[in-house]
Design an enzyme around this catalytic site. Structure first.
Site, PDB file in Angstrom:
ATOM      1  N   HIS A  10       0.878  -1.397   0.005  1.00 57.09           N
ATOM      2  CA  HIS A  10      -0.037  -0.074  -0.101  1.00 57.09           C
ATOM      3  C   HIS A  10       0.905   1.134  -0.033  1.00 57.09           C
ATOM      4  O   HIS A  10       0.346   2.291  -0.179  1.00 57.09           O
ATOM      5  CB  HIS A  10      -0.969   0.044   1.175  1.00 57.09           C
ATOM      6  CG  HIS A  10      -2.062  -0.904   1.293  1.00 57.09           C
ATOM      7  ND1 HIS A  10      -1.980  -2.350   1.083  1.00 57.09           N
ATOM      8  CD2 HIS A  10      -3.546  -0.791   1.039  1.00 57.09           C
ATOM      9  CE1 HIS A  10      -3.168  -2.853   1.037  1.00 57.09           C
ATOM     10  NE2 HIS A  10      -4.155  -1.951   0.931  1.00 57.09           N
ATOM     11  N   SER A  11       2.192   1.075   0.109  1.00 55.89           N
ATOM     12  CA  SER A  11       3.048   2.117   0.236  1.00 55.89           C
ATOM     13  C   SER A  11       4.248   2.160  -0.530  1.00 55.89           C
ATOM     14  O   SER A  11       4.866   1.217  -0.723  1.00 55.89           O
ATOM     15  CB  SER A  11       3.673   2.266   1.693  1.00 55.89           C
ATOM     16  OG  SER A  11       4.598   3.127   1.881  1.00 55.89           O
TER      17      SER A  11
END
Length: 223
Positions: A10-11
């Site tokens: 997600h990052s």
């Protein structure tokens, strides 16, 4: 050609940083980060994961790792959309430890199944309980002189090198013993500069494996 690796997170910063770390241990493996959304925000981008999987495949297939549940779904959808879905597999293992284990396995020339299994097994606790002395084999004592001891990169170098020999190898520090073919197990020993380790090998190429271990330790793992 080695198996490629895709890190789905997600990052973007997490994926990029982990790809950089894993590349230090597997310089010949294509490791592609697929983190965050196109606008820089947190999330997973299906199109980016598909593109990353295609870039990572040099002909030996791809193993994808993910951080959280929805990233798993994105990774699985990306694999299903490939022209040949059998060319890639999503590994169910911890992102950080799995990426390191998978990268080292891929660097050693293992196939897609073995690389995925290495990633998955990285989530299992390492058994560092005192072991019964193994019958047979040969053993040498080595003193670690490199600055960081048996941590990430040196452990990866040792594992990659030992994988070339037909031998079972263990490394002991005090009363703890680790599999010489597991980066995470070796790191878990916590062997530091100045520590004395005992390397034991059994099998047809045990002597050659021990010679290689001595060469690496004496040469400070190329540092």
């Amino acid at each position: 050609m080695s198996v490629g690796i895709v890190l789905v997170s997600h990052s973007a910063k997490l994926a990029d940083g982990l790809a950089e770390l894993a590349a230090q241990m597997a310089p010949d493996v294509t490791i592609v980060a697929a983190g965050g959304l196109s606008d820089g925000s947190i999330g997973t981008d299906y199109d980016e994961v598909v593109a990353a999987t295609q870039r990572a495949d040099s002909g030996s297939g791809v193993v994808l790792l993910y951080d959280l549940g929805s990233a798993q779904m994105t990774a699985e959808l990306a694999v299903e959309s490939l022209a040949d879905p059998s060319a890639a597999v999503v590994a169910d293992g911890p992102l950080v430890e799995g990426a390191i284990a998978a990268a080292v396995a891929a660097q050693a020339g293992q196939d897609r199944k073995a690389v995925a299994e290495a990633a998955a097994s990285a989530g299992l606790p390492e058994d560092l309980s005192p072991a019964e002395p193994a019958a047979g084999g040969a053993e040498i004592e080595l003193v670690l002189r490199n600055e960081v001891g048996l941590h990430a990169r040196p452990a990866a170098v040792l594992v990659r090198s030992l994988s070339a020999f037909d031998a079972e190898v263990t490394v002991r520090l005090g009363d703890q013993e680790a599999d010489g073919h597991s980066v995470l197990a070796l790191m878990s020993l916590g062997a530091r500069q100045g520590d004395r380790i005992h390397v034991r090998a059994r099998g047809p190429q045990a002597s050659a494996a021990l010679d290689k271990a001595k060469e690496l330790v004496d040469g400070n793992f190329g540092e």
